[in-house]
Motif scaffolding. Structure first.
Motif, short mmCIF file in Angstrom:
data_model
loop_
_atom_site.label_atom_id
_atom_site.label_comp_id
_atom_site.label_asym_id
_atom_site.label_seq_id
_atom_site.Cartn_x
_atom_site.Cartn_y
_atom_site.Cartn_z
N GLU A 2 32.01 29.23 33.05
CA GLU A 2 33.17 29.94 32.52
C GLU A 2 33.41 31.23 33.29
O GLU A 2 34.55 31.58 33.61
N GLN A 22 39.99 24.85 40.93
CA GLN A 22 38.98 23.93 41.46
C GLN A 22 38.74 24.20 42.94
O GLN A 22 37.59 24.25 43.39
N TYR A 31 37.89 17.87 38.67
CA TYR A 31 39.11 18.43 38.08
C TYR A 31 39.01 18.41 36.55
O TYR A 31 39.37 19.39 35.90
N THR A 32 38.49 17.33 35.99
CA THR A 32 38.39 17.23 34.53
C THR A 32 37.42 18.28 33.97
O THR A 32 37.63 18.79 32.87
N THR A 33 36.38 18.61 34.73
CA THR A 33 35.44 19.65 34.29
C THR A 33 36.13 21.01 34.27
O THR A 33 35.97 21.78 33.32
N MET A 35 39.30 21.51 33.89
CA MET A 35 40.23 21.48 32.75
C MET A 35 39.49 21.72 31.43
O MET A 35 39.99 22.43 30.56
N THR A 36 38.32 21.13 31.29
CA THR A 36 37.53 21.34 30.07
C THR A 36 37.14 22.80 29.92
O THR A 36 37.26 23.38 28.84
N ILE A 37 36.70 23.41 31.01
CA ILE A 37 36.31 24.82 30.98
C ILE A 37 37.52 25.69 30.63
O ILE A 37 37.43 26.59 29.77
N SER A 39 40.20 24.81 28.99
CA SER A 39 40.56 24.56 27.59
C SER A 39 39.62 25.30 26.64
O SER A 39 40.07 25.85 25.62
N ARG A 40 38.35 25.33 26.97
CA ARG A 40 37.40 26.07 26.13
C ARG A 40 37.67 27.58 26.19
O ARG A 40 37.59 28.27 25.17
#
Length: 152
Positions: A2, A22, A31-33, A35-37, A39-40
């Protein structure tokens, strides 16, 4: 991770997409990781987002000091005994930090009252300042305009 994502956003010239973040991280994260970070971080109110077509553009919600304050607030909000946590925190402050905190609290109180400082009744010259809490050293006395006339 983060912190790395936030650092990348702080370096961005403006709102940035997840792909830009990224790339700045060296492309090691999927990329999905990323996006997850993001979003969190959004759920924690550490970043903001705005729609740009089908994607989002992300921005840090605050500067580094603001993010540190947000983390401190979250820790405080998660504790069942806020009084004990704040008392413990204040009791470990250096004299300089304690003075700064007093100054900031005074400013916040004045802003909340929405009264100009000149409209406040000055404290009598011999009025003691109230301590901040158990075992706290007395605070600074308030400056009074007549002090200058007396050379003080």
């Amino acid at each position: 991770m983060e912190a790395q994502v936030l650092a990348a956003l702080h370096c961005a010239p403006g709102p940035a997409g997840a792909a830009w973040v990224q790339e700045r991280l060296g492309g090691d994260l999927a990329y999905t990781t990323v996006m997850t970070i993001l979003s969190r971080l959004h759920a924690k109110q550490a970043v903001t987002r705005e729609r740009s077509g089908r994607a989002y553009l992300w921005s840090p919600a605050a500067d580094e000091a603001g993010l540190a304050a947000l983390r401190m607030r979250r820790v405080l909000d998660g504790e069942p005994d806020r009084d004990a946590v704040l008392t413990s925190f204040v009791s470990t402050l250096s004299a300089q930090d304690e003075q700064l905190l007093r100054t900031l609290l005074d400013r916040a109180a004045e802003a909340a009252d929405e009264a100009p400082a000149t409209a406040r009744a000055p404290l009598p010259d011999d009025a003691p300042a109230a301590p901040a809490g158990p075992g706290a050293a007395p605070g600074p006395t308030r400056h009074h305009p007549s002090d200058e006339a007396r050379g003080g």
